[in-house]
Scaffold this motif. Structure first.
Motif, PDB file in Angstrom:
ATOM      1  N   ALA A 122     -19.819  17.943 -33.863  1.00 42.23           N
ATOM      2  CA  ALA A 122     -19.778  18.873 -32.729  1.00 42.23           C
ATOM      3  C   ALA A 122     -19.599  20.308 -33.209  1.00 42.23           C
ATOM      4  CB  ALA A 122     -18.643  18.480 -31.784  1.00 42.23           C
ATOM      5  N   ASN A 123     -18.714  20.508 -34.184  1.00 45.06           N
ATOM      6  CA  ASN A 123     -18.489  21.842 -34.731  1.00 45.06           C
ATOM      7  C   ASN A 123     -19.737  22.366 -35.442  1.00 45.06           C
ATOM      8  OD1 ASN A 123     -16.740  24.124 -35.688  1.00 45.06           O
ATOM      9  ND2 ASN A 123     -17.130  23.192 -37.676  1.00 45.06           N
ATOM     10  N   MET A 124     -20.394  21.490 -36.174  1.00 48.50           N
ATOM     11  CA  MET A 124     -21.610  21.852 -36.910  1.00 48.50           C
ATOM     12  C   MET A 124     -22.722  22.284 -35.952  1.00 48.50           C
ATOM     13  SD  MET A 124     -23.536  19.347 -39.618  1.00 48.50           S
ATOM     14  CE  MET A 124     -24.086  18.162 -38.381  1.00 48.50           C
ATOM     15  N   MET A 125     -22.927  21.525 -34.899  1.00 46.42           N
ATOM     16  CA  MET A 125     -23.973  21.855 -33.927  1.00 46.42           C
ATOM     17  C   MET A 125     -23.637  23.139 -33.166  1.00 46.42           C
ATOM     18  SD  MET A 125     -26.467  19.654 -34.167  1.00 46.42           S
ATOM     19  CE  MET A 125     -26.205  19.876 -35.940  1.00 46.42           C
ATOM     20  N   ASP A 126     -22.353  23.317 -32.863  1.00 41.35           N
ATOM     21  CA  ASP A 126     -21.933  24.540 -32.177  1.00 41.35           C
ATOM     22  C   ASP A 126     -22.219  25.769 -33.030  1.00 41.35           C
ATOM     23  OD1 ASP A 126     -20.294  26.040 -30.068  1.00 41.35           O
ATOM     24  OD2 ASP A 126     -19.142  26.463 -31.881  1.00 41.35           O
ATOM     25  N   LYS A 127     -21.893  25.688 -34.307  1.00 42.41           N
ATOM     26  CA  LYS A 127     -22.134  26.838 -35.186  1.00 42.41           C
ATOM     27  C   LYS A 127     -23.625  27.089 -35.372  1.00 42.41           C
ATOM     28  CE  LYS A 127     -17.783  26.976 -37.683  1.00 42.41           C
ATOM     29  NZ  LYS A 127     -17.070  26.816 -38.965  1.00 42.41           N
ATOM     30  N   TYR A 132     -25.540  30.832 -35.900  1.00 42.18           N
ATOM     31  CA  TYR A 132     -26.600  31.093 -36.876  1.00 42.18           C
ATOM     32  C   TYR A 132     -27.991  31.250 -36.254  1.00 42.18           C
ATOM     33  CZ  TYR A 132     -23.027  30.034 -40.321  1.00 42.18           C
ATOM     34  OH  TYR A 132     -21.883  30.066 -41.074  1.00 42.18           O
ATOM     35  N   PHE A 133     -28.425  30.301 -35.440  1.00 43.56           N
ATOM     36  CA  PHE A 133     -29.782  30.381 -34.899  1.00 43.56           C
ATOM     37  C   PHE A 133     -30.004  31.629 -34.034  1.00 43.56           C
ATOM     38  CE2 PHE A 133     -30.614  25.520 -35.276  1.00 43.56           C
ATOM     39  CZ  PHE A 133     -30.668  25.653 -36.653  1.00 43.56           C
ATOM     40  N   PRO A 134     -29.024  32.054 -33.216  1.00 47.01           N
ATOM     41  CA  PRO A 134     -29.252  33.289 -32.462  1.00 47.01           C
ATOM     42  C   PRO A 134     -29.502  34.504 -33.360  1.00 47.01           C
ATOM     43  CG  PRO A 134     -27.422  32.062 -31.494  1.00 47.01           C
ATOM     44  CD  PRO A 134     -27.766  31.385 -32.799  1.00 47.01           C
ATOM     45  N   VAL A 135     -28.864  34.523 -34.525  1.00 47.53           N
ATOM     46  CA  VAL A 135     -29.080  35.635 -35.461  1.00 47.53           C
ATOM     47  C   VAL A 135     -30.538  35.692 -35.892  1.00 47.53           C
ATOM     48  CG1 VAL A 135     -28.600  36.473 -37.798  1.00 47.53           C
ATOM     49  CG2 VAL A 135     -26.720  35.712 -36.327  1.00 47.53           C
ATOM     50  N   PHE A 136     -31.087  34.551 -36.293  1.00 47.65           N
ATOM     51  CA  PHE A 136     -32.451  34.553 -36.807  1.00 47.65           C
ATOM     52  C   PHE A 136     -33.487  34.700 -35.701  1.00 47.65           C
ATOM     53  CE2 PHE A 136     -29.957  32.285 -40.092  1.00 47.65           C
ATOM     54  CZ  PHE A 136     -30.073  33.277 -41.060  1.00 47.65           C
ATOM     55  N   GLU A 137     -33.162  34.239 -34.515  1.00 48.00           N
ATOM     56  CA  GLU A 137     -34.027  34.502 -33.362  1.00 48.00           C
ATOM     57  C   GLU A 137     -34.118  36.008 -33.113  1.00 48.00           C
ATOM     58  OE1 GLU A 137     -36.208  33.000 -29.776  1.00 48.00           O
ATOM     59  OE2 GLU A 137     -35.654  32.143 -31.718  1.00 48.00           O
ATOM     60  N   GLN A 159     -36.279  29.025 -46.879  1.00 48.96           N
ATOM     61  CA  GLN A 159     -34.995  28.350 -46.731  1.00 48.96           C
ATOM     62  C   GLN A 159     -34.568  28.221 -45.272  1.00 48.96           C
ATOM     63  OE1 GLN A 159     -33.705  30.453 -50.705  1.00 48.96           O
ATOM     64  NE2 GLN A 159     -32.331  28.763 -50.312  1.00 48.96           N
ATOM     65  N   LEU A 160     -35.033  29.140 -44.422  1.00 38.99           N
ATOM     66  CA  LEU A 160     -34.780  28.962 -42.998  1.00 38.99           C
ATOM     67  C   LEU A 160     -35.560  27.766 -42.462  1.00 38.99           C
ATOM     68  CD1 LEU A 160     -33.479  29.770 -40.368  1.00 38.99           C
ATOM     69  CD2 LEU A 160     -35.335  31.430 -40.018  1.00 38.99           C
ATOM     70  N   LEU A 161     -36.808  27.625 -42.878  1.00 41.99           N
ATOM     71  CA  LEU A 161     -37.591  26.469 -42.435  1.00 41.99           C
ATOM     72  C   LEU A 161     -36.917  25.168 -42.848  1.00 41.99           C
ATOM     73  CD1 LEU A 161     -40.073  25.113 -41.203  1.00 41.99           C
ATOM     74  CD2 LEU A 161     -41.217  25.386 -43.425  1.00 41.99           C
ATOM     75  N   GLU A 162     -36.449  25.107 -44.081  1.00 42.44           N
ATOM     76  CA  GLU A 162     -35.763  23.897 -44.551  1.00 42.44           C
ATOM     77  C   GLU A 162     -34.595  23.543 -43.633  1.00 42.44           C
ATOM     78  OE1 GLU A 162     -32.931  22.331 -48.219  1.00 42.44           O
ATOM     79  OE2 GLU A 162     -33.763  24.367 -48.282  1.00 42.44           O
ATOM     80  N   ILE A 163     -33.805  24.543 -43.262  1.00 45.09           N
ATOM     81  CA  ILE A 163     -32.626  24.302 -42.438  1.00 45.09           C
ATOM     82  C   ILE A 163     -33.011  23.921 -41.010  1.00 45.09           C
ATOM     83  CG2 ILE A 163     -30.672  25.492 -41.359  1.00 45.09           C
ATOM     84  CD1 ILE A 163     -30.287  26.921 -44.054  1.00 45.09           C
ATOM     85  N   LEU A 164     -34.047  24.559 -40.463  1.00 42.86           N
ATOM     86  CA  LEU A 164     -34.486  24.207 -39.110  1.00 42.86           C
ATOM     87  C   LEU A 164     -34.912  22.740 -39.037  1.00 42.86           C
ATOM     88  CD1 LEU A 164     -36.626  27.342 -38.131  1.00 42.86           C
ATOM     89  CD2 LEU A 164     -34.251  26.837 -37.491  1.00 42.86           C
ATOM     90  N   LEU A 165     -35.665  22.306 -40.028  1.00 43.90           N
ATOM     91  CA  LEU A 165     -36.125  20.916 -40.042  1.00 43.90           C
ATOM     92  C   LEU A 165     -34.958  19.956 -40.219  1.00 43.90           C
ATOM     93  CD1 LEU A 165     -39.380  21.269 -42.187  1.00 43.90           C
ATOM     94  CD2 LEU A 165     -39.199  21.083 -39.699  1.00 43.90           C
ATOM     95  N   MET A 166     -33.996  20.342 -41.054  1.00 37.04           N
ATOM     96  CA  MET A 166     -32.830  19.493 -41.262  1.00 37.04           C
ATOM     97  C   MET A 166     -31.998  19.395 -39.979  1.00 37.04           C
ATOM     98  SD  MET A 166     -29.847  19.770 -44.223  1.00 37.04           S
ATOM     99  CE  MET A 166     -30.978  20.757 -45.207  1.00 37.04           C
ATOM    100  N   LEU A 175     -33.759  23.313 -31.125  1.00 37.35           N
ATOM    101  CA  LEU A 175     -34.388  24.645 -31.077  1.00 37.35           C
ATOM    102  C   LEU A 175     -34.898  25.017 -29.689  1.00 37.35           C
ATOM    103  CD1 LEU A 175     -36.457  24.629 -34.401  1.00 37.35           C
ATOM    104  CD2 LEU A 175     -34.144  25.500 -34.005  1.00 37.35           C
ATOM    105  N   ALA A 176     -34.545  24.231 -28.683  1.00 40.45           N
ATOM    106  CA  ALA A 176     -35.089  24.449 -27.333  1.00 40.45           C
ATOM    107  C   ALA A 176     -34.827  25.859 -26.804  1.00 40.45           C
ATOM    108  CB  ALA A 176     -34.519  23.411 -26.368  1.00 40.45           C
ATOM    109  N   ARG A 177     -33.678  26.426 -27.166  1.00 41.51           N
ATOM    110  CA  ARG A 177     -33.312  27.761 -26.674  1.00 41.51           C
ATOM    111  C   ARG A 177     -33.902  28.888 -27.515  1.00 41.51           C
ATOM    112  NH1 ARG A 177     -27.250  27.450 -27.493  1.00 41.51           N
ATOM    113  NH2 ARG A 177     -27.571  29.709 -27.605  1.00 41.51           N
ATOM    114  N   PHE A 178     -34.663  28.535 -28.540  1.00 40.89           N
ATOM    115  CA  PHE A 178     -35.094  29.549 -29.510  1.00 40.89           C
ATOM    116  C   PHE A 178     -36.614  29.514 -29.699  1.00 40.89           C
ATOM    117  CE2 PHE A 178     -30.856  27.911 -30.649  1.00 40.89           C
ATOM    118  CZ  PHE A 178     -30.108  29.066 -30.411  1.00 40.89           C
TER     119      PHE A 178
END
Length: 222
Positions: A122-127, A132-137, A159-166, A175-178
């Motif tokens: 839950a903490n991981m998904m929240d962060k 993180y994702f709002p920053v890159f958006e 490296q962003l692509l790698e993390i998005l896929l993971m 990624l629905a909000r982004f």
């Protein structure tokens, strides 16, 4: 020894996976020497090959490189994935440091104790979705280009692509909000060398299963 870089790590993602991604993006073939047991790691340490007694290690260009960021910096510089000037490199470094923080959260999930995993997840998904994702958006929106920095592919994009896929492996639809990150993912995934790396049979490692996690714990934490 062949002229190919040689990677020393377990047969899994962990801290070596960003390095595999960079080499694959650059179209560089590489070899791997897998650490299968605690004894394999101990031998590398006793032979003096690991400067800080840790892997990953990459042997290339006559050097035995350790520390993930140092290895990635070297590969990115060598293969023109590190921006065109000092200012672009500073932005790439800044973005990638944030990505490494999130990546560390993702790769450490599997080794959490069973009674801690739900809270950790839950903490991981929240962060991921609120820090993180709002920053890159926003970076993509403000920059207005196909890439995060400048107008050419850099290690930050890879490296962003790698993390998005993971992250999507952990939670479909994350990624629905982004919308810009969704477009970015599709665009960068279609770069020929990256597209090849995403195909079955490539050197890209799959998500870990329980046996993989048990092996890693025995090698690194026993």
């Amino acid at each position: 020894m062949s002229g190919k870089p040689k990677l020393y790590y377990v047969n899994g993602r962990g801290r070596m996976e960003p390095i595999r991604w960079l080499l694959a993006t650059a179209g560089v073939e590489f070899e791997e020497s897998f650490i299968e047991t605690k004894e394999d790691l101990t031998k590398l340490q006793k032979d003096g090959f690991l400067l800080f007694q840790q892997v990953p290690m990459v042997e290339m260009d006559g050097m035995k490189l350790v520390q993930t960021r140092a290895i990635a910096n070297y590969i990115a510089t060598k293969y023109n994935l590190y921006g065109k000037d000092l200012k672009e490199r500073a932005l790439i470094d800044m973005y990638v440091e944030g990505m490494f923080d999130l990546n560390e959260l993702l790769i450490m999930y599997e080794i959490q104790p069973a009674d801690k995993k739900e809270q950790y997840f839950a903490n991981m998904m929240d962060k991921a979705t609120n820090r993180y994702f709002p920053v890159f958006e926003k970076v993509l929106k403000d920059h207005g280009k196909d890439f995060l920095v400048g107008n050419q592919l850099s290690r930050a994009d890879v490296q962003l692509l790698e993390i998005l896929l993971m992250a999507e492996e952990f939670k479909a639809g994350i990624l629905a909000r982004f919308p810009l990150l969704q477009s970015f993912k599709a665009r960068i995934s279609n770069i020929p060398t990256i597209k090849k790396f995403l195909q079955p049979g490539s050197r890209r490692k799959p998500p870990s299963d329980e046996d993989d996690v048990d092996k890693v714990i025995k090698i690194f934490f026993s």
